[in-house]
Design an enzyme around this catalytic site. Structure first.
Site, PDB file in Angstrom:
ATOM      1  N   LEU A 219       0.979  -1.115  -0.006  1.00 28.94           N
ATOM      2  CA  LEU A 219       0.008  -0.001   0.140  1.00 28.94           C
ATOM      3  C   LEU A 219       0.960   1.258   0.190  1.00 28.94           C
ATOM      4  O   LEU A 219       1.531   1.424   0.997  1.00 28.94           O
ATOM      5  CB  LEU A 219      -0.912  -0.040   1.125  1.00 28.94           C
ATOM      6  CG  LEU A 219      -2.140   0.843   1.149  1.00 28.94           C
ATOM      7  CD1 LEU A 219      -2.992   0.522   0.266  1.00 28.94           C
ATOM      8  CD2 LEU A 219      -2.886   1.037   2.531  1.00 28.94           C
ATOM      9  N   ASP A 220       0.717   2.186  -0.743  1.00 29.40           N
ATOM     10  CA  ASP A 220       1.246   3.433  -0.851  1.00 29.40           C
ATOM     11  C   ASP A 220       2.540   3.403  -0.967  1.00 29.40           C
ATOM     12  O   ASP A 220       3.371   4.307  -0.759  1.00 29.40           O
ATOM     13  CB  ASP A 220       0.925   4.303   0.453  1.00 29.40           C
ATOM     14  CG  ASP A 220      -0.505   4.781   0.385  1.00 29.40           C
ATOM     15  OD1 ASP A 220      -1.279   4.516  -0.994  1.00 29.40           O
ATOM     16  OD2 ASP A 220      -1.224   5.236   1.399  1.00 29.40           O
ATOM     17  N   ALA A 221       3.228   2.126  -1.875  1.00 27.97           N
ATOM     18  CA  ALA A 221       4.624   2.162  -1.755  1.00 27.97           C
ATOM     19  C   ALA A 221       5.181   1.684  -2.947  1.00 27.97           C
ATOM     20  O   ALA A 221       6.290   1.540  -3.395  1.00 27.97           O
ATOM     21  CB  ALA A 221       5.223   1.090  -0.884  1.00 27.97           C
TER      22      ALA A 221
END
Lengths: 298, 298, 298, 298
Positions: D241-243
């Site tokens: 997530l979000d990486a």
């Protein structure tokens, strides 16, 4: 003052020991990229980065910057140039081929304001400015002690209305053989003859505003108009004063609270950053000039 | 189109229900801050924020912006103003006192380019622009459908050389009672008489470069010069075209790769941001005008 | 190395000869601004600038910064302080009153990286940093020559696991009486006791990214993630490492072309700018601390 | 709502009628540029722009983006691809060849916050976003009226813990055949299976700070820490997530004066700008992905 830069510079040289940079510009025509890349492939070069730009397809002008590695570059450079001549002639190219690790020789011209000079000296000492500073030339004595403390020769050549021609002769002699002249707040106008000798190899920095303020005391004018941004422009010097091809610009936010002195101080911060960036790009052979514009390759 | 802004606006009103804003300017003199703060204290007001600026101590001009809370502000506002008159008179103040939650009425003027108009409409709809858009006035029909889809009246008032005076009459009638006129890329020059009616209450936006390019086709000129920054300036409109007090400026980085069309597109992005910011500050009573400059309180 | 700053400093002193700065914080309550401004008016002071901020009306905390001129300030300062005590007590104020022209004494701590140190020395020499640099303290010998060439004492105090306590004693002795400690890339952790002695008077600088990269080699992590911005944060040092109140932050744009070395070089440019800005604001008494945040007055 | 974009789009198509874009990545090896440029030359193509980047000479990976013009491109595209296969195979290339004037089909996912969606719709309507918005998909009804007023289909597919799998089926059906999915503040996590179908073709936007604040209510955390910059990151969506690989980031300056609501509002401004820029670059085939990073060609 000890040299911090030695270690940095050795690392740089090691990384770039067989690295060459090539700049090309010519009328656009199909096949140029193929011709150049075939040539480099045949020579055994490995292209590391290449950027190409055409002003206008078909009728426009073609610009290219290539970085490549070639084993034993130093020994082979002259042979490489000889071999490239026929291609260059065929396409009517202006071109330039240089070892990345070869440091350019620069002369810095300065008057009394030291902020741009010091930024350059500081970056040079820290190994960030890949150049040999051959000499600092000034029309005043003020910076001698500072410059000499960096181990750099300082020539003071006073300029008056009467001695302008001889002064320029002396400057040219002192700057003999340099690749680039940096006007780091040098407040004298150079003669057309001087400019011709160093076409597109003199970089100047000056303050810039939106909009521009024509005439004397621009910071005072900017203050009176209450501008919210002050900026700086680094450009190559041409005969039309302050109107040469722009290399870099930047701005700094200001408010009504800053008085004229503060505006000037902030202006100096922008000037030194913008000049150092423009000089760095020139030294890395990233800047090509065309018409009155620059192509700055990434 | 449903109104997203209702909830945001209610929250804003709740937060600001007893909040007042006061703007003061006068010749500087000892005791002004004391006089004003004593007055507010005596009235039972609680100062929430206050900023003060003097152009030049002793001989200069004094500017102040105060936000304060006062229980039952709406009922007490007129009494407050009456009570302040003696102090204002004593110090020769220009002053202004207003409820923070009172939405200003604005008229937007537009021609054919929609980017600034749409930014304002969009922020208005999302509750970020604390104003009532009373009317959009244009010399063309192009934006009618867009504007009316937001539930906002649209007046098309064509302007020609011949009908200029009557057109302005019609515009003034349509804009009757507004607090602020926003020229969102309105390409007609307003007459001195019009400007006088709305002194320091007309905000304009225009492109800006370092340096400025005078004359026609500025983006083409900027392209030919190879600028590295393009910008925009929002300012109050005065008789001298594009030379009124600057409220806000900003820039956007460009390179040789952008053609004239791309420069214009990026210029539009900067223009809409800068205009929206300047309008927002004006609506929050943050901008004071002095000489040909603005004080923009934080 | 001659002192360029003398002239600048004289101008500064002349301009500020009777200028005082006052910082106040206390629980918010009606009447504070009135009380303070009445006091200053009664003393014959002329308020030049004043900014005030309340975290949260009614229940919040009140912060104020005032600059005022008072004839013969130097002679009257102590009397002024005595006279203010009753007001301060009444409102439970923390407060601070100082002559603007009084230069603060600072100590700079450095390890091996010189970029932040040099920026501070450079600004100090050019008269832009209004402070007396009393001493530079390092755990290494590397910077001695540079620092001493500016005429500033250099104390090398090596720090090991074993001698940490004595080393800090020696540091405290060397920094005896300074108003501010600047950690200009000082790579040792200070003990809680040390921090207590200089609470909110130690400024540190460190790299920052969006998002942050925890653990070792942050530039390598940032490179692997392909960040497009690298930044720096200047903050007061508290016991929780790198988590003290932020004074200033800024960023620099990067691209995939920059390798780790280039990222570090650009990071150094941001660090020196951000640190110099934060230190400048502290020296001008613009920064107040509250909770884990700062109020930075304009 | 009438389409302003028609004229802009026609101009764009005219300018790009025979323009192709080619993206290549493979293990670095001498001769790649020569092979590609020979091929294009033999086909009669004229290279308009070409950029090339190698992660690490000799052992690294090679990336190239070429724009070229070829008469009657539309008719010849398939033949061109067939002819290129042998070269691609020889060098183990991943490659992609597309007409510049072909508009990609995109689906926009949104929840309740409209700022990113509206920015995209606005740029699309003004002809700045060169894409066909095939559908907007939401787990809420809130945006229906807005989206449909642009003449774009709106699918509301509520998502609950129980129906997650079917909801994704419905989303995939509604987005059938799109080239790019834009998560314009879509607050649901997509399943690994979904991500696999659209690997490197889903762009997300989220807030970013220096340092990052982990956990709930990041704006509240940022406010409590007193950050001076708030930012946004646009990235490709991957399982972590979000990486995923970052495409673009930017920041906005804030001060102690902004409360949490204001921080969020300014955060929304940054988010919409950053997302629109990242989407624009993707649509112009400027972004290549490698490891967990992006190459964004200028």
């Amino acid at each position: 003052m000890h040299r911090l830069s030695e270690r940095e510079w050795l690392a740089y040289k090691q990384k770039n020991k067989d690295r060459a940079r090539m700049l090309i510009s010519c009328e656009d025509r199909a096949g140029i990229v193929a011709a150049v890349s075939n040539f480099l492939f045949a020579q055994g070069a490995n292209i590391v980065q290449s950027d190409q730009y055409t002003t206008d397809p078909e009728t426009g002008r073609f610009f290219m910057r290539i970085e490549f590695d070639l084993v034993n570059l130093a020994d082979r450079l002259e042979g490489l140039k000889d071999a490239f001549w026929p291609i260059a002639e065929n396409y009517g190219m202006e071109w330039y081929l240089v070892e990345a690790k070869k440091r350019k020789k620069v002369a810095i011209f300065v008057s009394k304001e030291d902020h741009c000079l010091l930024e350059l000296l500081w970056r040079w000492k820290s190994g960030e400015l890949h150049a040999d500073i051959a000499v600092v030339i000034s029309n005043h004595e003020d910076m001698r002690e500072t410059v000499e403390s960096f181990g750099i020769p300082y020539h003071c050549i006073p300029v008056t209305k009467e001695n302008k021609a001889e002064a320029e002769e002396a400057q040219l002699a002192a700057a003999q053989g340099v690749d680039l002249i940096i006007l780091a707040r040098y407040m004298q106008i150079l003669s057309p003859r001087f400019l011709e000798d160093y076409a597109m190899r003199i970089i100047n920095i000056h303050h810039s505003f939106l909009p521009a303020f024509v005439g004397a005391k621009p910071y005072e004018q900017a203050y009176r108009r209450g501008v919210k941004l002050i900026g700086a422009t680094a450009h190559y010097v041409t005969e039309e004063l302050d109107a040469g091809p722009i290399i870099e610009q930047d701005v700094q936010r200001v408010s009504h609270q800053e008085d004229v002195e503060m505006l000037k101080q902030l202006g100096r911060q922008v000037e030194r950053t913008v000049l150092a960036r423009a000089v760095g790009w020139h030294l890395e052979d990233r800047v090509l000039e065309y018409g009155n514009k620059t192509i700055v390759f990434p």
